[in-house]
Design a protein around this motif. Sequence first.
Motif, PDB file in Angstrom:
ATOM      1  N   LYS A   1      35.965  46.164  47.701  1.00 16.44           N
ATOM      2  CA  LYS A   1      35.262  46.103  46.417  1.00 16.44           C
ATOM      3  C   LYS A   1      36.250  46.239  45.269  1.00 16.44           C
ATOM      4  O   LYS A   1      37.174  47.045  45.317  1.00 16.44           O
ATOM      5  CB  LYS A   1      34.215  47.219  46.336  1.00 16.44           C
ATOM      6  N   ILE A   2      36.032  45.431  44.235  1.00 16.63           N
ATOM      7  CA  ILE A   2      36.892  45.441  43.051  1.00 16.63           C
ATOM      8  C   ILE A   2      36.007  45.435  41.813  1.00 16.63           C
ATOM      9  O   ILE A   2      35.014  44.704  41.758  1.00 16.63           O
ATOM     10  CB  ILE A   2      37.809  44.199  43.025  1.00 16.63           C
ATOM     11  N   SER A   3      36.347  46.230  40.815  1.00 17.43           N
ATOM     12  CA  SER A   3      35.610  46.242  39.554  1.00 17.43           C
ATOM     13  C   SER A   3      36.453  45.592  38.469  1.00 17.43           C
ATOM     14  O   SER A   3      37.633  45.912  38.317  1.00 17.43           O
ATOM     15  CB  SER A   3      35.263  47.685  39.154  1.00 17.43           C
TER      16      SER A   3
ATOM     17  N   PRO B   1      46.227  46.719  33.301  1.00 20.23           N
ATOM     18  CA  PRO B   1      45.833  48.115  33.088  1.00 20.23           C
ATOM     19  C   PRO B   1      44.731  48.248  32.037  1.00 20.23           C
ATOM     20  O   PRO B   1      44.547  47.383  31.179  1.00 20.23           O
ATOM     21  CB  PRO B   1      47.130  48.741  32.560  1.00 20.23           C
ATOM     22  N   GLY B   2      43.984  49.357  32.143  1.00 20.30           N
ATOM     23  CA  GLY B   2      43.077  49.757  31.079  1.00 20.30           C
ATOM     24  C   GLY B   2      41.875  48.885  30.825  1.00 20.30           C
ATOM     25  O   GLY B   2      41.349  48.852  29.711  1.00 20.30           O
ATOM     26  N   GLU B   3      41.394  48.168  31.847  1.00 19.46           N
ATOM     27  CA  GLU B   3      40.218  47.327  31.643  1.00 19.46           C
ATOM     28  C   GLU B   3      38.946  48.075  32.063  1.00 19.46           C
ATOM     29  O   GLU B   3      38.970  48.960  32.915  1.00 19.46           O
ATOM     30  CB  GLU B   3      40.341  46.033  32.455  1.00 19.46           C
ATOM     31  N   SER B   4      37.801  47.712  31.463  1.00 24.44           N
ATOM     32  CA  SER B   4      36.526  48.336  31.799  1.00 24.44           C
ATOM     33  C   SER B   4      35.999  47.805  33.122  1.00 24.44           C
ATOM     34  O   SER B   4      36.380  46.725  33.578  1.00 24.44           O
ATOM     35  CB  SER B   4      35.499  48.068  30.689  1.00 24.44           C
ATOM     36  N   ASN B   5      35.099  48.572  33.738  1.00 23.85           N
ATOM     37  CA  ASN B   5      34.535  48.204  35.035  1.00 23.85           C
ATOM     38  C   ASN B   5      33.108  47.685  34.838  1.00 23.85           C
ATOM     39  O   ASN B   5      32.131  48.387  35.084  1.00 23.85           O
ATOM     40  CB  ASN B   5      34.548  49.411  35.982  1.00 23.85           C
ATOM     41  N   ASP B   6      32.988  46.441  34.420  1.00 26.25           N
ATOM     42  CA  ASP B   6      31.684  45.876  34.081  1.00 26.25           C
ATOM     43  C   ASP B   6      31.033  45.106  35.225  1.00 26.25           C
ATOM     44  O   ASP B   6      29.811  45.060  35.332  1.00 26.25           O
ATOM     45  CB  ASP B   6      31.822  44.924  32.878  1.00 26.25           C
ATOM     46  N   VAL B   7      31.849  44.474  36.062  1.00 26.63           N
ATOM     47  CA  VAL B   7      31.332  43.597  37.118  1.00 26.63           C
ATOM     48  C   VAL B   7      31.939  44.002  38.458  1.00 26.63           C
ATOM     49  O   VAL B   7      33.147  44.203  38.558  1.00 26.63           O
ATOM     50  CB  VAL B   7      31.671  42.116  36.829  1.00 26.63           C
ATOM     51  N   THR B   8      31.088  44.112  39.472  1.00 24.81           N
ATOM     52  CA  THR B   8      31.559  44.428  40.824  1.00 24.81           C
ATOM     53  C   THR B   8      31.685  43.145  41.630  1.00 24.81           C
ATOM     54  O   THR B   8      30.730  42.369  41.748  1.00 24.81           O
ATOM     55  CB  THR B   8      30.587  45.374  41.545  1.00 24.81           C
ATOM     56  N   MET B   9      32.849  42.920  42.177  1.00 23.14           N
ATOM     57  CA  MET B   9      33.106  41.768  43.030  1.00 23.14           C
ATOM     58  C   MET B   9      33.746  42.247  44.325  1.00 23.14           C
ATOM     59  O   MET B   9      34.085  43.428  44.463  1.00 23.14           O
ATOM     60  CB  MET B   9      34.020  40.752  42.328  1.00 23.14           C
ATOM     61  N   TYR B  10      33.908  41.355  45.274  1.00 23.50           N
ATOM     62  CA  TYR B  10      34.516  41.696  46.554  1.00 23.50           C
ATOM     63  C   TYR B  10      35.481  40.594  46.984  1.00 23.50           C
ATOM     64  O   TYR B  10      35.354  39.438  46.572  1.00 23.50           O
ATOM     65  CB  TYR B  10      33.450  41.839  47.650  1.00 23.50           C
ATOM     66  N   ILE B  11      36.417  40.963  47.828  1.00 23.23           N
ATOM     67  CA  ILE B  11      37.165  39.982  48.615  1.00 23.23           C
ATOM     68  C   ILE B  11      36.766  40.211  50.063  1.00 23.23           C
ATOM     69  O   ILE B  11      36.647  41.349  50.517  1.00 23.23           O
ATOM     70  CB  ILE B  11      38.692  40.085  48.419  1.00 23.23           C
TER      71      ILE B  11
ATOM     72  N   HIS C   1      40.401  33.530  56.749  1.00 23.85           N
ATOM     73  CA  HIS C   1      40.075  32.910  55.463  1.00 23.85           C
ATOM     74  C   HIS C   1      39.482  33.943  54.500  1.00 23.85           C
ATOM     75  O   HIS C   1      38.649  34.760  54.892  1.00 23.85           O
ATOM     76  CB  HIS C   1      39.075  31.780  55.708  1.00 23.85           C
ATOM     77  N   THR C   2      39.909  33.902  53.231  1.00 24.18           N
ATOM     78  CA  THR C   2      39.427  34.838  52.212  1.00 24.18           C
ATOM     79  C   THR C   2      38.397  34.188  51.301  1.00 24.18           C
ATOM     80  O   THR C   2      38.616  33.090  50.785  1.00 24.18           O
ATOM     81  CB  THR C   2      40.591  35.348  51.342  1.00 24.18           C
ATOM     82  N   ASP C   3      37.270  34.883  51.103  1.00 23.96           N
ATOM     83  CA  ASP C   3      36.252  34.491  50.137  1.00 23.96           C
ATOM     84  C   ASP C   3      36.315  35.410  48.919  1.00 23.96           C
ATOM     85  O   ASP C   3      36.614  36.602  49.051  1.00 23.96           O
ATOM     86  CB  ASP C   3      34.852  34.607  50.738  1.00 23.96           C
ATOM     87  N   ILE C   4      36.001  34.851  47.769  1.00 25.16           N
ATOM     88  CA  ILE C   4      35.780  35.639  46.560  1.00 25.16           C
ATOM     89  C   ILE C   4      34.270  35.795  46.421  1.00 25.16           C
ATOM     90  O   ILE C   4      33.538  34.800  46.362  1.00 25.16           O
ATOM     91  CB  ILE C   4      36.355  34.933  45.316  1.00 25.16           C
ATOM     92  N   VAL C   5      33.791  37.030  46.381  1.00 29.26           N
ATOM     93  CA  VAL C   5      32.354  37.304  46.361  1.00 29.26           C
ATOM     94  C   VAL C   5      31.978  37.944  45.031  1.00 29.26           C
ATOM     95  O   VAL C   5      32.551  38.963  44.644  1.00 29.26           O
ATOM     96  CB  VAL C   5      31.943  38.220  47.524  1.00 29.26           C
ATOM     97  N   VAL C   6      31.002  37.353  44.349  1.00 27.50           N
ATOM     98  CA  VAL C   6      30.605  37.812  43.013  1.00 27.50           C
ATOM     99  C   VAL C   6      29.082  37.920  42.944  1.00 27.50           C
ATOM    100  O   VAL C   6      28.368  37.382  43.796  1.00 27.50           O
ATOM    101  CB  VAL C   6      31.116  36.832  41.930  1.00 27.50           C
ATOM    102  N   PRO C   7      28.554  38.609  41.927  1.00 25.64           N
ATOM    103  CA  PRO C   7      27.098  38.696  41.785  1.00 25.64           C
ATOM    104  C   PRO C   7      26.477  37.309  41.600  1.00 25.64           C
ATOM    105  O   PRO C   7      27.040  36.459  40.911  1.00 25.64           O
ATOM    106  CB  PRO C   7      26.913  39.545  40.521  1.00 25.64           C
ATOM    107  N   VAL C   8      25.311  37.101  42.209  1.00 24.63           N
ATOM    108  CA  VAL C   8      24.617  35.829  42.041  1.00 24.63           C
ATOM    109  C   VAL C   8      24.297  35.596  40.567  1.00 24.63           C
ATOM    110  O   VAL C   8      24.477  34.492  40.047  1.00 24.63           O
ATOM    111  CB  VAL C   8      23.317  35.801  42.879  1.00 24.63           C
ATOM    112  N   LYS C   9      23.861  36.668  39.892  1.00 29.15           N
ATOM    113  CA  LYS C   9      23.436  36.508  38.507  1.00 29.15           C
ATOM    114  C   LYS C   9      23.879  37.685  37.659  1.00 29.15           C
ATOM    115  O   LYS C   9      23.695  38.845  38.024  1.00 29.15           O
ATOM    116  CB  LYS C   9      21.915  36.369  38.439  1.00 29.15           C
ATOM    117  N   THR C  10      24.482  37.394  36.534  1.00 25.14           N
ATOM    118  CA  THR C  10      24.789  38.374  35.495  1.00 25.14           C
ATOM    119  C   THR C  10      24.419  37.736  34.158  1.00 25.14           C
ATOM    120  O   THR C  10      23.973  36.588  34.113  1.00 25.14           O
ATOM    121  CB  THR C  10      26.284  38.758  35.480  1.00 25.14           C
ATOM    122  N   ASP C  11      24.630  38.471  33.080  1.00 30.65           N
ATOM    123  CA  ASP C  11      24.352  37.874  31.772  1.00 30.65           C
ATOM    124  C   ASP C  11      25.387  36.808  31.400  1.00 30.65           C
ATOM    125  O   ASP C  11      25.213  36.087  30.422  1.00 30.65           O
ATOM    126  CB  ASP C  11      24.273  38.943  30.688  1.00 30.65           C
ATOM    127  N   GLN C  12      26.444  36.672  32.227  1.00 26.89           N
ATOM    128  CA  GLN C  12      27.467  35.665  31.957  1.00 26.89           C
ATOM    129  C   GLN C  12      27.214  34.350  32.693  1.00 26.89           C
ATOM    130  O   GLN C  12      27.560  33.282  32.194  1.00 26.89           O
ATOM    131  CB  GLN C  12      28.857  36.202  32.337  1.00 26.89           C
TER     132      GLN C  12
END
Length: 223
Positions: free
Chosen positions: A139-141, A38-48, A54-65
């Motif tokens: 979509k998941i944040s 609970p109570g986390e910020s929405n900084d990064v958008t990812m997908y399943i 078969h399930t893939d985890i989908v994330v941004p190609v590039k972030t500051d991390q």
Amino acid sequence: MKKFLKITLRIVLGIIAFVALYLLSAWGISKITVDAEPGESNDVTMYILTNGVHTDIVVPVKTDQIDWSRELKFENTTGKDTVASYVGMGWGDKGFYLNTPTWADLKFSTAFKAAFALSTSAMHVTYHKELQESSSCKKISISKAQYARLIAYITQSFKTDSAGHFINIKTNANYGTTDAFYEAHRKYNLFYTCNTWANNALKVCGQKACLWTPADSPIFDKY
């Protein structure tokens, strides 16, 4: 002959009982939900993302991390297209990935080896220019702290060479022009499947997940 038939019958009944228990456990345990933090910020958008199996985890190609393209190089895809916003990653049995382009190509030996951890594993990586939410794409944040945990989980799934780089698998078994394969740790089996890997990824980054599941649909039922 009677003794042989009795032994054969016991083996057959044992296999039937095991399969029934496995399916019942998979159905029941996958219904148990691990709640999101609970109570986390929405900084990064990812997908399943699922292809129905078969399930893939989908994330941004590039972030500051992290910039995934530094290790998952565009040049390892046949298209070599550098215009992508997201990268999908899925873990699975190497034999399935490289030797089974369609279900019609599935061999008993491939399925048997996968089920009983007799082969190696691979990471399948696919670049996406954009994604649209649907029943097969959610979509998941997440927060930066949660993403840091997810980054660690995913990177630890890749095997690395002596210099610490991900090991690209040279193959013509690509599914399209935007994907590539890499060597991975662990072995696929009935209790740790591609969807188990993805489900664990969600748990690692504090999102809704199944307590355990070998299948994709129970994951998407949570969303």
